[in-house]
Design an enzyme around this catalytic site. Structure first.
Site, PDB file in Angstrom:
ATOM      1  N   SER A  55       0.830  -1.200   0.000  1.00  0.00           N
ATOM      2  CA  SER A  55       0.000   0.000   0.000  1.00  0.00           C
ATOM      3  C   SER A  55       0.875   1.264   0.000  1.00  0.00           C
ATOM      4  O   SER A  55       1.695   1.457  -0.898  1.00  0.00           O
ATOM      5  CB  SER A  55      -0.957  -0.051   1.200  1.00  0.00           C
ATOM      6  OG  SER A  55      -1.981   0.887   1.095  1.00  0.00           O
ATOM      7  N   ASP A 105      -9.969  -5.959  -3.371  1.00  0.00           N
ATOM      8  CA  ASP A 105      -9.435  -4.942  -2.461  1.00  0.00           C
ATOM      9  C   ASP A 105     -10.381  -3.741  -2.465  1.00  0.00           C
ATOM     10  O   ASP A 105     -10.541  -3.080  -3.488  1.00  0.00           O
ATOM     11  CB  ASP A 105      -8.035  -4.530  -2.922  1.00  0.00           C
ATOM     12  CG  ASP A 105      -7.349  -3.569  -1.966  1.00  0.00           C
ATOM     13  OD1 ASP A 105      -8.029  -2.976  -1.101  1.00  0.00           O
ATOM     14  OD2 ASP A 105      -6.120  -3.389  -2.089  1.00  0.00           O
ATOM     15  N   HIS A 146      -7.384  -6.227   0.906  1.00  0.00           N
ATOM     16  CA  HIS A 146      -6.285  -5.275   1.058  1.00  0.00           C
ATOM     17  C   HIS A 146      -5.144  -5.806   1.913  1.00  0.00           C
ATOM     18  O   HIS A 146      -4.069  -5.221   1.923  1.00  0.00           O
ATOM     19  CB  HIS A 146      -6.801  -3.970   1.670  1.00  0.00           C
ATOM     20  CG  HIS A 146      -5.794  -2.858   1.616  1.00  0.00           C
ATOM     21  ND1 HIS A 146      -5.309  -2.344   0.428  1.00  0.00           N
ATOM     22  CD2 HIS A 146      -5.145  -2.179   2.608  1.00  0.00           C
ATOM     23  CE1 HIS A 146      -4.435  -1.383   0.676  1.00  0.00           C
ATOM     24  NE2 HIS A 146      -4.301  -1.276   1.987  1.00  0.00           N
TER      25      HIS A 146
END
Length: 263
Positions: A86, A213, A241
């Site tokens: 991320s 996600d 995620h």
């Protein structure tokens, strides 16, 4: 320089995303080590959950210093596989710019992956452009006078329904207890030249698309890929995620395969 050969032990350096820490890698680190690899999960700099953010004294270089210090300490000739999750994609990108010779492969895991033409902040801006205020539910944000996001911390409702939706109840509760506020560093990330073709561009890059996600949806992940083409793209089904928690064995196998292919 000693090159990493296919038969040698792989060393994975795991870099967490926004509001998280090294703790989120506990399953993946164990899975990699069970296969004879080394796994180092680092905590990037930042406040504890209850500490106040010091925006005036914090910089992105301070934030990533645990990673850059670690790479600087590696013996000559040793190279590692960086994995950034991320927001951690920006952290490993700066590390790639500073230590390209010490990185055999960089893996972007449903992550921001900058190119050398646009400032990294353009990806964050694009993310917010695609997101509605309502979608962030009970997350807490701070903004400057121009409405630019300065910091945020995830709310429990957002974590349960979005970030950790595919995770076990135990991992969700762990996350709720251990997350901490994080800064966006938009001013620094808005500068040109954060990464360059001469350094960042030397490191082989792979992108792992995490399907299902709800934070960085697949369309946005592919936007990152289109703006900065990596050497290879793979997908993990129903990962959500937090693939290090939901698809641990699949992810560890994928990372090993990539590390042997790009060594």
């Amino acid at each position: 320089m000693n090159m990493i050969q296919k038969g040698e032990t792989k060393h994975f350096v795991l870099v967490h995303g926004f509001c998280h820490g090294s703790w989120c890698w506990y399953k993946l680190a164990a899975a990699l080590e069970s296969k004879g690899c080394r796994a180092t999960a680092l905590d990037l700099a930042g406040p504890d959950r209850n500490d106040q953010l010091h925006r005036d004294s914090s910089s992105f270089s301070d934030y990533v210093r645990p990673l850059t210090d670690f790479l600087a300490s590696l013996p000559g000739g040793e190279r590692v596989v960086l994995v950034g999750h991320s927001y951690g994609g920006l952290a490993i990108s700066v590390a790639m710019e500073n230590f390209p010779a010490k990185i055999s492969l960089a893996v972007f895991l449903t992550a921001y992956m900058p190119n050398c033409a646009d400032p990294p902040a353009s990806l964050i801006q694009e993310f917010f452009k695609r997101s509605s205020t309502k979608s962030f539910m009970d997350c807490e944000f701070t903004f400057d006078e121009d409405g630019v996001p300065l910091s945020a911390v995830f709310g429990p409702e957002y974590m349960a329904t979005t970030i950790y939706r595919n995770c076990s109840a135990e991992d969700l509760e762990m996350g709720k207890k251990l997350i901490r506020p994080s800064l966006f560093f938009m001013k620094e990330m808005s500068k040109n030249g954060v990464v360059s073709e001469e350094k960042y561009g030397l490191v082989k890059r792979c992108y792992v698309i995490c399907e299902d996600d709800d934070v960085m949806d697949e369309e946005f992940q592919r936007y990152n890929i289109e703006k900065s083409l990596p050497h290879e793209v793979i997908s993990i089904e129903a990962a959500g995620h937090m693939p290090m928690l939901t698809k641990t064995l699949c992810l560890s196998s994928s990372l090993l395969q990539l590390s042997h292919k790009y060594y």
